[in-house]
Motif scaffolding. Sequence first.
Motif, mmCIF file in Angstrom:
data_model
loop_
_atom_site.group_PDB
_atom_site.id
_atom_site.type_symbol
_atom_site.label_atom_id
_atom_site.label_comp_id
_atom_site.label_asym_id
_atom_site.label_seq_id
_atom_site.Cartn_x
_atom_site.Cartn_y
_atom_site.Cartn_z
ATOM 1 N N ASP A 83 0.914 -1.171 0.104
ATOM 2 C CA ASP A 83 0.017 0.052 0.091
ATOM 3 C C ASP A 83 0.968 1.114 0.180
ATOM 4 N N LEU A 84 1.382 1.653 -1.371
ATOM 5 C CA LEU A 84 2.315 2.684 -1.337
ATOM 6 C C LEU A 84 2.434 2.908 -2.732
ATOM 7 N N SER A 85 2.886 3.984 -3.102
ATOM 8 C CA SER A 85 3.224 4.474 -4.494
ATOM 9 C C SER A 85 4.731 4.088 -4.830
ATOM 10 N N PRO A 86 5.203 3.323 -5.805
ATOM 11 C CA PRO A 86 6.338 2.850 -6.132
ATOM 12 C C PRO A 86 7.066 3.892 -7.013
ATOM 13 N N ALA A 87 6.486 5.219 -7.391
ATOM 14 C CA ALA A 87 7.198 6.201 -8.231
ATOM 15 C C ALA A 87 6.424 7.339 -8.068
ATOM 16 N N HIS A 161 -4.805 9.587 -11.867
ATOM 17 C CA HIS A 161 -5.923 10.041 -12.380
ATOM 18 C C HIS A 161 -7.211 8.934 -12.539
ATOM 19 N N GLY A 162 -6.448 7.783 -12.956
ATOM 20 C CA GLY A 162 -7.573 6.717 -13.008
ATOM 21 C C GLY A 162 -8.115 6.435 -11.585
ATOM 22 N N GLN A 163 -7.504 6.472 -10.628
ATOM 23 C CA GLN A 163 -8.173 6.384 -9.373
ATOM 24 C C GLN A 163 -9.102 7.198 -9.084
ATOM 25 N N ALA A 164 -8.822 8.563 -9.429
ATOM 26 C CA ALA A 164 -9.875 9.574 -9.070
ATOM 27 C C ALA A 164 -11.325 9.305 -10.157
ATOM 28 N N ALA A 165 -10.929 8.779 -11.313
ATOM 29 C CA ALA A 165 -12.039 8.485 -12.240
ATOM 30 C C ALA A 165 -12.949 7.481 -11.534
ATOM 31 N N MET A 166 -12.418 6.538 -10.885
ATOM 32 C CA MET A 166 -13.066 5.457 -10.130
ATOM 33 C C MET A 166 -13.625 5.942 -8.898
ATOM 34 N N ARG A 167 -13.768 7.381 -8.556
ATOM 35 C CA ARG A 167 -14.162 7.991 -7.658
ATOM 36 C C ARG A 167 -13.481 7.586 -6.123
ATOM 37 N N LEU A 168 -12.113 7.326 -6.112
ATOM 38 C CA LEU A 168 -11.289 7.141 -5.295
ATOM 39 C C LEU A 168 -10.653 8.789 -4.909
ATOM 40 N N SER A 169 -10.145 8.576 -3.916
ATOM 41 C CA SER A 169 -9.478 10.091 -3.438
ATOM 42 C C SER A 169 -7.931 9.951 -3.400
ATOM 43 N N PRO A 170 -7.019 9.913 -4.493
ATOM 44 C CA PRO A 170 -5.556 9.919 -4.445
ATOM 45 C C PRO A 170 -5.038 11.082 -4.140
ATOM 46 N N TYR A 171 -3.808 10.927 -3.261
ATOM 47 C CA TYR A 171 -3.175 12.168 -2.876
ATOM 48 C C TYR A 171 -1.777 12.269 -3.412
ATOM 49 N N SER A 172 -1.492 13.498 -3.980
ATOM 50 C CA SER A 172 -0.147 13.471 -4.406
ATOM 51 C C SER A 172 0.957 12.982 -3.713
ATOM 52 N N ALA A 221 -8.412 1.276 -0.265
ATOM 53 C CA ALA A 221 -9.576 2.011 -0.495
ATOM 54 C C ALA A 221 -10.311 0.957 -1.461
ATOM 55 N N LEU A 222 -9.615 0.683 -2.631
ATOM 56 C CA LEU A 222 -10.064 0.006 -3.733
ATOM 57 C C LEU A 222 -10.725 -1.282 -3.100
ATOM 58 N N ALA A 223 -9.836 -2.026 -2.418
ATOM 59 C CA ALA A 223 -10.557 -3.432 -1.818
ATOM 60 C C ALA A 223 -11.738 -3.116 -1.021
ATOM 61 N N ALA A 227 -15.543 -4.573 -1.729
ATOM 62 C CA ALA A 227 -16.469 -5.436 -0.584
ATOM 63 C C ALA A 227 -17.768 -4.758 -0.432
ATOM 64 N N GLY A 228 -17.908 -3.578 -1.242
ATOM 65 C CA GLY A 228 -19.189 -3.054 -0.821
ATOM 66 C C GLY A 228 -19.427 -1.913 0.009
ATOM 67 N N MET A 229 -18.244 -1.477 0.650
ATOM 68 C CA MET A 229 -18.276 -0.278 1.604
ATOM 69 C C MET A 229 -18.334 0.941 0.719
ATOM 70 N N ARG A 230 -19.302 1.908 0.985
ATOM 71 C CA ARG A 230 -19.696 3.038 0.447
ATOM 72 C C ARG A 230 -18.518 3.872 0.470
ATOM 73 N N LYS A 231 -18.452 4.858 -0.636
ATOM 74 C CA LYS A 231 -17.615 6.000 -0.648
ATOM 75 C C LYS A 231 -17.797 6.668 0.409
ATOM 76 N N GLY A 232 -16.623 7.259 1.302
ATOM 77 C CA GLY A 232 -16.616 8.198 2.365
ATOM 78 C C GLY A 232 -16.567 7.387 3.551
ATOM 79 N N ILE A 233 -16.627 6.049 3.456
ATOM 80 C CA ILE A 233 -16.455 5.148 4.612
ATOM 81 C C ILE A 233 -15.540 4.008 4.211
ATOM 82 N N SER A 234 -14.226 4.041 4.613
ATOM 83 C CA SER A 234 -13.488 3.154 4.008
ATOM 84 C C SER A 234 -12.670 2.222 5.071
ATOM 85 N N LYS A 235 -12.824 2.700 6.494
ATOM 86 C CA LYS A 235 -12.162 1.919 7.674
ATOM 87 C C LYS A 235 -13.006 0.917 8.210
#
Length: 304
Positions: A83-87, A161-172, A221-223, A227-235
């Motif tokens: 769970d990290l960005s490799p680049a 940008h692909g994550q954002a298109a999936m309605r996830l919330s990426p950080y730089s 958050a993609l997992a 699994a059916g967890m709605r956006k805004g609740i990922s924990k």
Amino acid sequence: MGPRQEAPAHRRGNGGTPLNFTDFIAIDWSGQAVERPRGLAVARATAGTAAPVLVERNWSRQGIEDWLAALADKGTRALIGLDLSPAFPLVDQGAYFPGWDLSPPDGPALWKLVDALSADDPHLAATSFVQHPDARRHFRQMGDCGDLFPPGRGRFRVCEHGQAAMRLSPYSCFNLVGASQVGKSSLTGMRVLHRLRGKLPIWPFDPLPESGPVLVEIYTALAARAAGMRKGISKIRDAATLDAMLAALGSEPAAPLSRHDDHATDAMLSAAWLRAVAHRAELWAPKGLTPELARTEGWTFGVG
């Protein structure tokens, strides 16, 4: 009709390298500059439907590196999600660090540079890298926003940008401020990736191996979303919710846990998700993944 052209290694799925994984491991990472960060968690699932188990240890980054190297030495056919960005982003400006003569050309060279400039930092931290006078210009740090950090949320990789298109919330990854920042985790992870270079391949920088383990980048958050967890609740912080989410991914209920913190449950759910989707050939050949991205920015497994 001409001869059949073999698909590039980074785009092969079940039609190329067999994906006969026996183990599915998810690692919730941490960039905290201490020996044993509280955020480190490792979960492991095996082929079938048994619930993932939390690998209970007082983990350090060095300990995880050694554990992964041992899996490689044993030849364990494991799909390992980090769970990290490799680049960092590159294609948007043509370089990871425009204007810096040490800016690396690709992912492995970036990992080498981060490790080299952080060599004196204990516990595989990367404080020295972000304090380097040329590197720091690109990062937003607490009380120090570099002059090359762009206005707004910062630079993003193509897959983000692909994550954002999936309605996830990426950080730089250049943002090192806030509870949800991923830059520190990514930098410390790059040190580990460099040290595992040649022993444990990471997709898509390396071709999928026909045997042994392989690393992929995951977004927990993609997992949770799968699994059916709605956006805004990922924990997940209780056993009932964890078991319901695991069931949605085809997993049996988990054994009682000593803790239900974000890190432990993120790792467990992500391990179950990796097992549920690893066979899907399209995830190994996302439409947006080009050879240039495969060697420079990488890709988040599961992003279309």
